[in-house]
Design an enzyme around this catalytic site. Sequence first.
Site, PDB file in Angstrom:
ATOM      1  N   CYS A  87     -35.018   7.256  34.979  1.00 20.82           N
ATOM      2  CA  CYS A  87     -36.229   7.735  35.649  1.00 20.82           C
ATOM      3  C   CYS A  87     -36.355   7.334  37.117  1.00 20.82           C
ATOM      4  O   CYS A  87     -36.709   8.166  37.956  1.00 20.82           O
ATOM      5  CB  CYS A  87     -37.467   7.317  34.870  1.00 20.82           C
ATOM      6  SG  CYS A  87     -37.494   5.607  34.369  1.00 20.82           S
ATOM      7  N   HIS A 102     -41.575   6.219  39.279  1.00 24.70           N
ATOM      8  CA  HIS A 102     -41.213   5.359  38.144  1.00 24.70           C
ATOM      9  C   HIS A 102     -42.402   4.540  37.664  1.00 24.70           C
ATOM     10  O   HIS A 102     -42.546   4.270  36.471  1.00 24.70           O
ATOM     11  CB  HIS A 102     -40.050   4.440  38.540  1.00 24.70           C
ATOM     12  CG  HIS A 102     -39.625   3.503  37.461  1.00 24.70           C
ATOM     13  ND1 HIS A 102     -39.470   3.901  36.139  1.00 24.70           N
ATOM     14  CD2 HIS A 102     -39.312   2.185  37.480  1.00 24.70           C
ATOM     15  CE1 HIS A 102     -39.081   2.882  35.419  1.00 24.70           C
ATOM     16  NE2 HIS A 102     -38.986   1.824  36.185  1.00 24.70           N
TER      17      HIS A 102
END
Length: 488
Positions: A85, A144
């Site tokens: 991610c 994130h």
Amino acid sequence: MRCHRFAAVCFVALIASAVPNAATAQERIARQSTPPPNVLFIAIDDLNDWVGCLGGHPNASTPNIDRLAARGVLFSNAHCQAPICGPSRASLFTGLLPSTSGIYGQIKDKLIPRASDITARATLMPDYFERHGYTTLACGKLFHNGDAAKVFDDYGGHSSFGPKPKQRFKYDPAWFPEKIGGTQTDWGVFPESDDLMPDYHIAAYGVEQLSKKHDQPFFLAVGFMRPHVPWYCPQEWFDKHPIDQIQLPPYLKNDLDDVPELSRRVNELPAMPTTEWAIKENEWKNIVQAYLACTTFVDAQVGKVLDALDASRYADNTIVVLWSDHGYHVGEKNRFAKQALWDRANRVPLIVSVPGRAGGKICKQPVGLIDLYPTLLDLCGLQANPMNEGRSIVPLVDDPEQSWPTPTITTYGKDNHAIQTERYRFYRYEDGSMELYDHQVDPNEWKNLASDPAMKPVIDQLSAALPERNAPPTKYNSYPTNEYFLAK
């Protein structure tokens, strides 16, 4: 400042690529007399192609994502630029490839501008929209860590992966002496009701913003958490996927016998459960059920936001984009994880719906999440950002079947790359070892063709698309690094 180079015999398209640019300029002129469109930007964490419209799994149930695809263009060959991610989202929001930025691993969002000299000059996508008169609104996981980069005018929070039970149900690496590292991976029915899930509140934020009157065009981003681990959601979503009807994904026990040693190291995650373990413990169907349940749950939250848009004053002037930050293995290749260069960990759902343009189309050309930044600027009639390394895919929105000579690139650690075309997926690792798969006949990537002399022309052509620049890893990467891979 594009950093790909293409073999003349395969990827040439300078003349062809000039045509979309010219059309784009004409469209910008035409749009100057109309109100700027709004943008609804829907992110879903860890969602692979197990959605109905992509046909990735026979038990998938995603009616709301499917209806969005029916009114937009579904990019069935879309890939992330990094299979985890942090770097995936950093690439999307900066418009830079990981090999350019040096962001190969997890990074704190606020440190992205400090990652390298190049990222220091980049403008994050929401900031770019703000500078061109847009209000930016967000809730959930976009970067994130939500909006730790502090780029949205309003951020509604809810970036937690919870709630979690006091004790795990099925899996914790701490329970196994041979496991190394940590993971949130676990699965089961929890909590009791939807309103205890972060995604429930993220959807509510989107609904609320769409009910308000906005004096400026808006860029509204909602970032849903599921099906990120742990695979927890209430009972009703498990009930939609009865365990006796669950089908398992394709699996070949000796799948990795023909891949290079470094490939195994790069793609290994010693904290995660393996498929062999799941088979032995009779847990594989339970894991698949839990992943599907979480996907159906998040699809329902997407539906709430789409319903709110349809009922709002913005229905006829809002571009909708739905994407996932990377794919996920759910048992394929003896793993339950992302963090791999293989296709299952990188192929993502991507839908672009534009008011006034025909929907229900499928585009099989290779595109990347890095293309979203220039595409949205193009669709909104905003000046192109010269630092963007992606390419506007507006021409494919208009004509999904046209020729598209540009492959897309995924990177996991410095000098480890995957090149995706319409037919082939090619891997080259930092030690020069390679993998090549023909997705036309081998979508599961079971037969590595890299050693076949007959494939040398294909490998030469695909090698020409590898990044010229391989920036050193930024000191802000927490993991992975090449040292991490080689030390396994």
